[in-house]
Design a protein around this motif. Structure first.
Motif, mmCIF file in Angstrom:
data_model
loop_
_atom_site.group_PDB
_atom_site.id
_atom_site.type_symbol
_atom_site.label_atom_id
_atom_site.label_comp_id
_atom_site.label_asym_id
_atom_site.label_seq_id
_atom_site.Cartn_x
_atom_site.Cartn_y
_atom_site.Cartn_z
ATOM 1 N N ARG A 1 0.663 -1.454 0.347
ATOM 2 C CA ARG A 1 -0.038 -0.200 0.480
ATOM 3 C C ARG A 1 0.950 1.035 0.065
ATOM 4 O O ARG A 1 2.027 1.221 0.745
ATOM 5 N N VAL A 2 0.526 2.475 -0.766
ATOM 6 C CA VAL A 2 1.832 3.358 -1.311
ATOM 7 C C VAL A 2 0.199 4.350 -1.424
ATOM 8 O O VAL A 2 -0.189 4.597 -1.465
ATOM 9 N N LEU A 3 0.915 5.555 -0.125
ATOM 10 C CA LEU A 3 0.202 6.977 -0.407
ATOM 11 C C LEU A 3 1.488 7.415 -0.605
ATOM 12 O O LEU A 3 2.150 8.250 -0.395
ATOM 13 N N LEU A 4 0.533 8.461 -2.070
ATOM 14 C CA LEU A 4 1.694 9.566 -2.636
ATOM 15 C C LEU A 4 0.578 10.380 -2.117
ATOM 16 O O LEU A 4 -0.646 11.274 -2.327
ATOM 17 N N LEU A 5 1.695 11.671 -2.133
ATOM 18 C CA LEU A 5 1.105 12.899 -1.518
ATOM 19 C C LEU A 5 2.534 13.453 -2.452
ATOM 20 O O LEU A 5 3.484 14.072 -2.360
ATOM 21 N N LEU A 6 2.293 14.920 -3.599
ATOM 22 C CA LEU A 6 2.415 15.346 -4.079
ATOM 23 C C LEU A 6 2.250 15.658 -5.217
ATOM 24 O O LEU A 6 0.680 15.110 -5.345
ATOM 25 N N GLU A 7 2.235 16.886 -6.653
ATOM 26 C CA GLU A 7 1.969 16.833 -7.127
ATOM 27 C C GLU A 7 1.854 16.317 -8.611
ATOM 28 O O GLU A 7 2.892 15.450 -8.623
ATOM 29 N N PRO A 8 0.516 16.178 -9.553
ATOM 30 C CA PRO A 8 1.250 15.130 -10.811
ATOM 31 C C PRO A 8 1.771 15.109 -11.601
ATOM 32 O O PRO A 8 2.537 14.280 -11.894
ATOM 33 N N ARG A 9 2.860 16.175 -11.627
ATOM 34 C CA ARG A 9 4.099 16.184 -12.623
ATOM 35 C C ARG A 9 5.236 15.422 -11.243
ATOM 36 O O ARG A 9 6.111 14.534 -12.354
ATOM 37 N N TYR A 10 5.025 15.484 -10.330
ATOM 38 C CA TYR A 10 6.055 14.449 -9.919
ATOM 39 C C TYR A 10 5.874 12.726 -10.133
ATOM 40 O O TYR A 10 6.252 11.984 -10.077
ATOM 41 N N ARG A 11 4.518 12.557 -10.431
ATOM 42 C CA ARG A 11 4.337 11.091 -10.662
ATOM 43 C C ARG A 11 5.411 10.393 -11.404
ATOM 44 O O ARG A 11 4.806 9.079 -11.501
ATOM 45 N N ASP A 12 5.217 11.576 -12.606
ATOM 46 C CA ASP A 12 6.105 11.102 -14.200
ATOM 47 C C ASP A 12 7.384 10.784 -13.326
ATOM 48 O O ASP A 12 8.111 10.231 -14.638
ATOM 49 N N ALA A 13 8.048 11.118 -12.568
ATOM 50 C CA ALA A 13 9.314 10.565 -11.768
ATOM 51 C C ALA A 13 9.384 8.446 -11.160
ATOM 52 O O ALA A 13 10.248 8.467 -10.940
ATOM 53 N N LEU A 14 7.749 8.506 -10.933
ATOM 54 C CA LEU A 14 7.796 7.495 -10.202
ATOM 55 C C LEU A 14 7.073 6.193 -11.590
ATOM 56 O O LEU A 14 6.751 6.496 -12.462
ATOM 57 N N PRO A 15 7.544 4.392 -11.033
ATOM 58 C CA PRO A 15 6.859 4.351 -12.002
ATOM 59 C C PRO A 15 5.401 3.297 -11.681
ATOM 60 O O PRO A 15 4.814 4.143 -10.946
ATOM 61 N N ASP A 16 5.090 2.781 -12.080
ATOM 62 C CA ASP A 16 3.952 1.873 -12.168
ATOM 63 C C ASP A 16 3.825 1.762 -10.619
ATOM 64 O O ASP A 16 5.033 0.800 -10.130
ATOM 65 N N LEU A 17 3.027 1.941 -9.865
ATOM 66 C CA LEU A 17 2.770 1.085 -8.061
ATOM 67 C C LEU A 17 1.828 0.619 -7.807
ATOM 68 O O LEU A 17 0.726 0.754 -8.491
ATOM 69 N N PRO A 18 1.812 -0.145 -7.285
ATOM 70 C CA PRO A 18 0.058 -0.922 -6.642
ATOM 71 C C PRO A 18 -0.070 -0.222 -5.472
ATOM 72 O O PRO A 18 -0.141 0.936 -4.594
ATOM 73 N N ASP A 19 -1.284 -1.231 -5.565
ATOM 74 C CA ASP A 19 -2.430 -0.251 -4.553
ATOM 75 C C ASP A 19 -2.265 1.267 -4.143
ATOM 76 O O ASP A 19 -1.936 1.092 -3.370
ATOM 77 N N THR A 20 -1.864 2.305 -5.037
ATOM 78 C CA THR A 20 -1.688 3.422 -4.691
ATOM 79 C C THR A 20 -2.894 4.342 -4.417
ATOM 80 O O THR A 20 -3.810 4.132 -5.523
ATOM 81 N N ILE A 21 -2.878 5.584 -3.935
ATOM 82 C CA ILE A 21 -3.678 6.296 -3.335
ATOM 83 C C ILE A 21 -2.697 7.280 -3.432
ATOM 84 O O ILE A 21 -2.331 7.963 -2.494
ATOM 85 N N GLU A 22 -3.514 8.384 -3.945
ATOM 86 C CA GLU A 22 -2.795 9.912 -4.799
ATOM 87 C C GLU A 22 -3.638 10.673 -4.268
ATOM 88 O O GLU A 22 -4.638 10.609 -4.475
ATOM 89 N N ILE A 23 -2.643 11.640 -3.478
ATOM 90 C CA ILE A 23 -3.797 12.741 -3.121
ATOM 91 C C ILE A 23 -2.304 14.601 -3.536
ATOM 92 O O ILE A 23 -1.394 14.449 -2.932
ATOM 93 N N ASN A 24 -3.328 15.024 -4.495
ATOM 94 C CA ASN A 24 -2.459 15.614 -5.195
ATOM 95 C C ASN A 24 -2.330 17.131 -4.207
ATOM 96 O O ASN A 24 -1.372 18.061 -4.341
ATOM 97 N N ASP A 25 -2.623 17.642 -3.205
ATOM 98 C CA ASP A 25 -3.170 18.538 -2.539
ATOM 99 C C ASP A 25 -3.180 18.371 -1.260
ATOM 100 O O ASP A 25 -4.372 18.342 -0.892
ATOM 101 N N PRO A 26 -2.014 17.680 -0.346
ATOM 102 C CA PRO A 26 -2.744 17.338 0.823
ATOM 103 C C PRO A 26 -2.520 18.453 2.149
ATOM 104 O O PRO A 26 -2.786 18.051 3.212
#
Length: 141
Positions: free
Chosen positions: A99-124
């Motif tokens: 389980r991965v929680l991403l707290l980042l702006e969408p442009r930062y997502r491009d620096a990461l590989p695909d991740l399992p069971d991810t929750i992404e919050i772009n404005d934490p």
């Protein structure tokens, strides 16, 4: 529910605001903007949780929260994100999580590989209650 720290990981994007210091400081403590104050306050009572926090730095790539670094100024451009992607993939391979929680702006997502069971919050910052709900569900302090 008690946390299983081996299965959970937070990845947080760096912030422009940093401590004014010339000495190396642990990355989680260096960053002063974005959601870093809330995250530090949340896990202050559980230092072992810092090991499950990685920071995506435009300069350093994906680094553990306790990595000593000094202030810098570098933006994450699309080109830089592409350059970082292989090293972020290698870092994540060494820190598996279900389980991965991403707290980042969408442009930062491009620096990461695909991740399992991810929750992404772009404005934490504005959506901190959502972040807190995820951490509560995981059993984090």
């Amino acid at each position: 529910m008690a946390a299983d720290l081996r299965s959970e990981l937070i990845i947080v994007g760096c912030s422009r605001r940093k401590l004014d210091t010339t000495q190396p400081v642990q990355a989680l403590d260096l960053y002063q903007g974005w959601c870093f104050p809330q995250l530090r306050a949340r896990i202050a009572r559980g230092p072992a949780y810092r090991d499950r926090v990685l920071i995506l730095s435009a300069l350093h790539g994906l680094i553990p929260a306790d990595t000593p670094i000094t202030p810098y100024d570098q933006q994450l451009t699309p080109r830089r994100a592409a350059q970082l992607r292989p090293t972020t993939a290698a870092t994540l391979a060494s820190r598996p999580a279900s389980r991965v929680l991403l707290l980042l702006e969408p442009r930062y997502r491009d620096a990461l590989p695909d991740l399992p069971d991810t929750i992404e919050i772009n404005d934490p910052v504005r959506e901190w209650p959502k972040v807190a709900a995820v951490l509560d569900a995981w059993g984090w302090p």
